[in-house]
Design a protein around this motif. Structure first.
Motif, PDB file in Angstrom:
ATOM      1  N   SER A 115      41.065  -2.609  31.796  1.00  0.00           N
ATOM      2  CA  SER A 115      41.686  -3.750  32.471  1.00  0.00           C
ATOM      3  C   SER A 115      40.886  -5.023  32.188  1.00  0.00           C
ATOM      4  CB  SER A 115      41.753  -3.507  33.985  1.00  0.00           C
ATOM      5  OG  SER A 115      40.442  -3.519  34.498  1.00  0.00           O
ATOM      6  N   ILE A 116      41.583  -6.120  32.229  1.00  0.00           N
ATOM      7  CA  ILE A 116      40.919  -7.400  31.928  1.00  0.00           C
ATOM      8  C   ILE A 116      39.796  -7.677  32.924  1.00  0.00           C
ATOM      9  CG2 ILE A 116      42.654  -8.800  33.169  1.00  0.00           C
ATOM     10  CD1 ILE A 116      42.223 -10.898  30.879  1.00  0.00           C
ATOM     11  N   ASN A 117      40.006  -7.304  34.187  1.00  0.00           N
ATOM     12  CA  ASN A 117      38.982  -7.576  35.194  1.00  0.00           C
ATOM     13  C   ASN A 117      37.708  -6.790  34.927  1.00  0.00           C
ATOM     14  OD1 ASN A 117      40.575  -9.364  36.465  1.00  0.00           O
ATOM     15  ND2 ASN A 117      41.371  -7.908  37.983  1.00  0.00           N
ATOM     16  N   ASN A 118      37.859  -5.594  34.398  1.00  0.00           N
ATOM     17  CA  ASN A 118      36.675  -4.806  34.079  1.00  0.00           C
ATOM     18  C   ASN A 118      36.003  -5.313  32.800  1.00  0.00           C
ATOM     19  OD1 ASN A 118      34.898  -2.519  34.477  1.00  0.00           O
ATOM     20  ND2 ASN A 118      35.828  -1.704  32.612  1.00  0.00           N
ATOM     21  N   LEU A 119      36.786  -5.487  31.746  1.00  0.00           N
ATOM     22  CA  LEU A 119      36.198  -5.877  30.454  1.00  0.00           C
ATOM     23  C   LEU A 119      35.525  -7.244  30.542  1.00  0.00           C
ATOM     24  CD1 LEU A 119      38.900  -4.688  27.851  1.00  0.00           C
ATOM     25  CD2 LEU A 119      36.844  -3.495  28.605  1.00  0.00           C
ATOM     26  N   VAL A 179      28.564  -7.520  27.342  1.00  0.00           N
ATOM     27  CA  VAL A 179      28.934  -7.721  25.933  1.00  0.00           C
ATOM     28  C   VAL A 179      30.073  -8.730  25.802  1.00  0.00           C
ATOM     29  CG1 VAL A 179      30.520  -5.735  25.927  1.00  0.00           C
ATOM     30  CG2 VAL A 179      29.614  -6.577  23.773  1.00  0.00           C
ATOM     31  N   ASN A 180      30.940  -8.778  26.813  1.00  0.00           N
ATOM     32  CA  ASN A 180      32.073  -9.698  26.741  1.00  0.00           C
ATOM     33  C   ASN A 180      31.790 -11.040  27.415  1.00  0.00           C
ATOM     34  OD1 ASN A 180      33.610  -7.843  25.302  1.00  0.00           O
ATOM     35  ND2 ASN A 180      34.220  -6.792  27.194  1.00  0.00           N
ATOM     36  N   LYS A 181      30.720 -11.090  28.198  1.00  0.00           N
ATOM     37  CA  LYS A 181      30.351 -12.359  28.837  1.00  0.00           C
ATOM     38  C   LYS A 181      29.522 -13.209  27.881  1.00  0.00           C
ATOM     39  CE  LYS A 181      29.819 -11.614  33.800  1.00  0.00           C
ATOM     40  NZ  LYS A 181      28.800 -11.173  34.760  1.00  0.00           N
ATOM     41  N   THR A 182      28.657 -12.535  27.116  1.00  0.00           N
ATOM     42  CA  THR A 182      27.699 -13.300  26.323  1.00  0.00           C
ATOM     43  C   THR A 182      27.749 -12.998  24.828  1.00  0.00           C
ATOM     44  OG1 THR A 182      26.079 -11.576  26.690  1.00  0.00           O
ATOM     45  CG2 THR A 182      26.032 -13.414  28.225  1.00  0.00           C
ATOM     46  N   GLY A 183      28.452 -11.934  24.441  1.00  0.00           N
ATOM     47  CA  GLY A 183      28.374 -11.492  23.041  1.00  0.00           C
ATOM     48  C   GLY A 183      29.311 -12.235  22.108  1.00  0.00           C
ATOM     49  N   PHE A 196      43.150 -20.738  23.696  1.00  0.00           N
ATOM     50  CA  PHE A 196      42.170 -20.106  22.809  1.00  0.00           C
ATOM     51  C   PHE A 196      41.751 -21.058  21.689  1.00  0.00           C
ATOM     52  CE2 PHE A 196      41.199 -17.556  19.008  1.00  0.00           C
ATOM     53  CZ  PHE A 196      40.161 -16.780  19.485  1.00  0.00           C
ATOM     54  N   PHE A 197      42.738 -21.643  21.021  1.00  0.00           N
ATOM     55  CA  PHE A 197      42.413 -22.501  19.878  1.00  0.00           C
ATOM     56  C   PHE A 197      41.744 -23.796  20.337  1.00  0.00           C
ATOM     57  CE2 PHE A 197      45.762 -19.864  17.705  1.00  0.00           C
ATOM     58  CZ  PHE A 197      44.872 -19.221  16.858  1.00  0.00           C
ATOM     59  N   THR A 198      42.029 -24.224  21.551  1.00  0.00           N
ATOM     60  CA  THR A 198      41.354 -25.407  22.072  1.00  0.00           C
ATOM     61  C   THR A 198      39.857 -25.116  22.232  1.00  0.00           C
ATOM     62  OG1 THR A 198      43.336 -26.140  23.192  1.00  0.00           O
ATOM     63  CG2 THR A 198      41.291 -26.995  24.055  1.00  0.00           C
ATOM     64  N   LYS A 199      39.567 -23.912  22.742  1.00  0.00           N
ATOM     65  CA  LYS A 199      38.150 -23.547  22.919  1.00  0.00           C
ATOM     66  C   LYS A 199      37.467 -23.313  21.582  1.00  0.00           C
ATOM     67  CE  LYS A 199      38.771 -21.261  27.274  1.00  0.00           C
ATOM     68  NZ  LYS A 199      39.488 -20.027  27.533  1.00  0.00           N
ATOM     69  N   ALA A 200      38.226 -22.733  20.639  1.00  0.00           N
ATOM     70  CA  ALA A 200      37.609 -22.340  19.365  1.00  0.00           C
ATOM     71  C   ALA A 200      37.523 -23.514  18.383  1.00  0.00           C
ATOM     72  CB  ALA A 200      38.423 -21.210  18.739  1.00  0.00           C
ATOM     73  N   LEU A 226      33.613 -15.276  16.489  1.00  0.00           N
ATOM     74  CA  LEU A 226      34.400 -14.991  17.698  1.00  0.00           C
ATOM     75  C   LEU A 226      33.506 -14.828  18.932  1.00  0.00           C
ATOM     76  CD1 LEU A 226      37.262 -14.410  18.756  1.00  0.00           C
ATOM     77  CD2 LEU A 226      36.895 -12.018  18.216  1.00  0.00           C
ATOM     78  N   VAL A 227      33.636 -15.755  19.871  1.00  0.00           N
ATOM     79  CA  VAL A 227      32.877 -15.686  21.123  1.00  0.00           C
ATOM     80  C   VAL A 227      33.671 -14.786  22.071  1.00  0.00           C
ATOM     81  CG1 VAL A 227      31.981 -17.044  23.053  1.00  0.00           C
ATOM     82  CG2 VAL A 227      31.972 -18.003  20.736  1.00  0.00           C
ATOM     83  N   ASN A 228      33.099 -13.659  22.421  1.00  0.00           N
ATOM     84  CA  ASN A 228      33.885 -12.638  23.126  1.00  0.00           C
ATOM     85  C   ASN A 228      34.552 -13.150  24.399  1.00  0.00           C
ATOM     86  OD1 ASN A 228      33.197 -10.901  21.134  1.00  0.00           O
ATOM     87  ND2 ASN A 228      31.634  -9.790  22.303  1.00  0.00           N
ATOM     88  N   LYS A 229      33.867 -14.019  25.131  1.00  0.00           N
ATOM     89  CA  LYS A 229      34.444 -14.406  26.437  1.00  0.00           C
ATOM     90  C   LYS A 229      35.755 -15.183  26.280  1.00  0.00           C
ATOM     91  CE  LYS A 229      31.817 -18.556  27.376  1.00  0.00           C
ATOM     92  NZ  LYS A 229      30.641 -19.120  27.906  1.00  0.00           N
ATOM     93  N   THR A 230      35.977 -15.776  25.097  1.00  0.00           N
ATOM     94  CA  THR A 230      37.228 -16.531  24.903  1.00  0.00           C
ATOM     95  C   THR A 230      38.446 -15.603  24.809  1.00  0.00           C
ATOM     96  OG1 THR A 230      36.967 -16.525  22.502  1.00  0.00           O
ATOM     97  CG2 THR A 230      36.101 -18.433  23.666  1.00  0.00           C
TER      98      THR A 230
END
Ligand code: A3P
Length: 277
Positions: A213-217, A222-226, A119-123, A232-236
């Motif tokens: 579930s993680i697979n659904n969310l 909203v979680n792919k692009t929001g 996470f922190f590597t991406k952020a 905070l980039v939701n997909k991360t």
């Protein structure tokens, strides 16, 4: 400091407390959906389909500073979250007299670290050098981490949960993965909204579990692009969501070092970690 000084808890408040990267997003989704299931059914226009869990259950500090404690969490009981260690919580949340409830979600220290490193590597801002796994691990082992050392955070809540079991629900990420239905029932009971026999028969618990579930969310727009807030980039927030992924990254020497620290800091308190399922 402002929140500590001025926040006034109410008796029926529910705080979700989690060490970073231990499943905060999942717990928020579950707690919100269980608590508000009278208002929102999983299949129709559920807020989770269009809002990230962190929008629905704000962090206490942010909600307080935005004066958002009534609008964003208009329902009663109020539901909010925190990464703050137990000792640093606002006194009114800890007050025996007020006695509000705390749900703590704990994850094994190995997966928590690996999750945090990804996470922190991406952020990490582009103008900073990448943080190597070795350096990040060394910091983690020295307790240099957002919200303090893992062992202090977990033990702070664990000890308090032993003292006041009626006000604390201590859950683990691994148990939730292993048997979500059982632990969702415990969560519902603890929040004062137990599932009825009819709800169980209708399969409502399974439906909520699927929704959260993680697979659904992960697949929702909203979680792919929001984004949540400006940073905070939701997909991360949604990576693998597994128990035991640490085996793919930690060397035997790293495991030995962290094992030793966890033993030294946490032995004798009756808390054990599942590191695989
Ligand atoms: P991994 O990086 O191991 O995959 P937090 O929400 O506290 O930031 O924790 C993030 C971790 O929880 C990540 O773990 C992420 O993939 C996982 N996660 C996010 N949503 C989840 C869900 N609905 N179910 C299970 N795990 C989830």
């Amino acid at each position: 400091m402002a929140v500590r000084q001025h926040f006034q808890a109410r008796q029926n408040d529910i705080t979700l407390a989690v060490f970073p990267k231990s499943g905060t997003t999942w717990l928020k989704a579950l707690a919100f959906s269980i608590l508000h299931r009278q208002h929102y059914t999983p299949s129709q226009n559920h807020p989770l389909l269009t809002s990230n869990p962190h929008t629905l259950v704000p962090f206490l500090g942010k909600a307080f500073l935005d004066q958002d404690l009534t609008s964003n969490i208009a329902h009663s009981p109020r539901l909010f979250s925190t990464h703050t260690p137990y000792h640093a919580l606002p006194p009114s949340i800890k007050s025996f007299a007020i006695g509000c409830r705390i749900v703590y979600l704990c994850r094994n220290p190995y997966d928590t670290f690996i999750s945090a490193w990804h996470f922190f590597t991406k952020a990490r801002p582009d103008n900073l050098e990448p943080l190597s796994l070795n350096d990040a691990f060394d910091m983690y082992c020295r307790g240099v981490f957002a919200y303090g050392p893992f062992w202090d955070h977990v033990l702070g809540y664990w000890k308090e949960s032993l003292e006041r079991p009626q006000k604390f629900l201590f859950l683990t990420y691994e148990d939730l993965k292993d048997n979500p239905i059982l632990h969702m029932k415990r969560l519902a009971e603890f929040m004062g909204v137990p599932f009825s026999v009819e709800e169980e028969k209708e399969g409502l618990i399974e439906e909520i579990s699927r929704l959260c579930s993680i697979n659904n969310l992960r697949e929702l727009d909203v979680n792919k692009t929001g984004k949540t807030g400006s940073l905070l980039v939701n997909k991360t927030l949604f990576r693998k969501g597994e128990v035991g992924d640490w085996v793919n990254s930690l060397t035997p020497e790293m495991v030995e070092r962290l094992d030793k620290i966890i033993k030294e800091k946490m032995d004798g308190f009756g808390l054990t970690f599942k590191t695989s399922l």
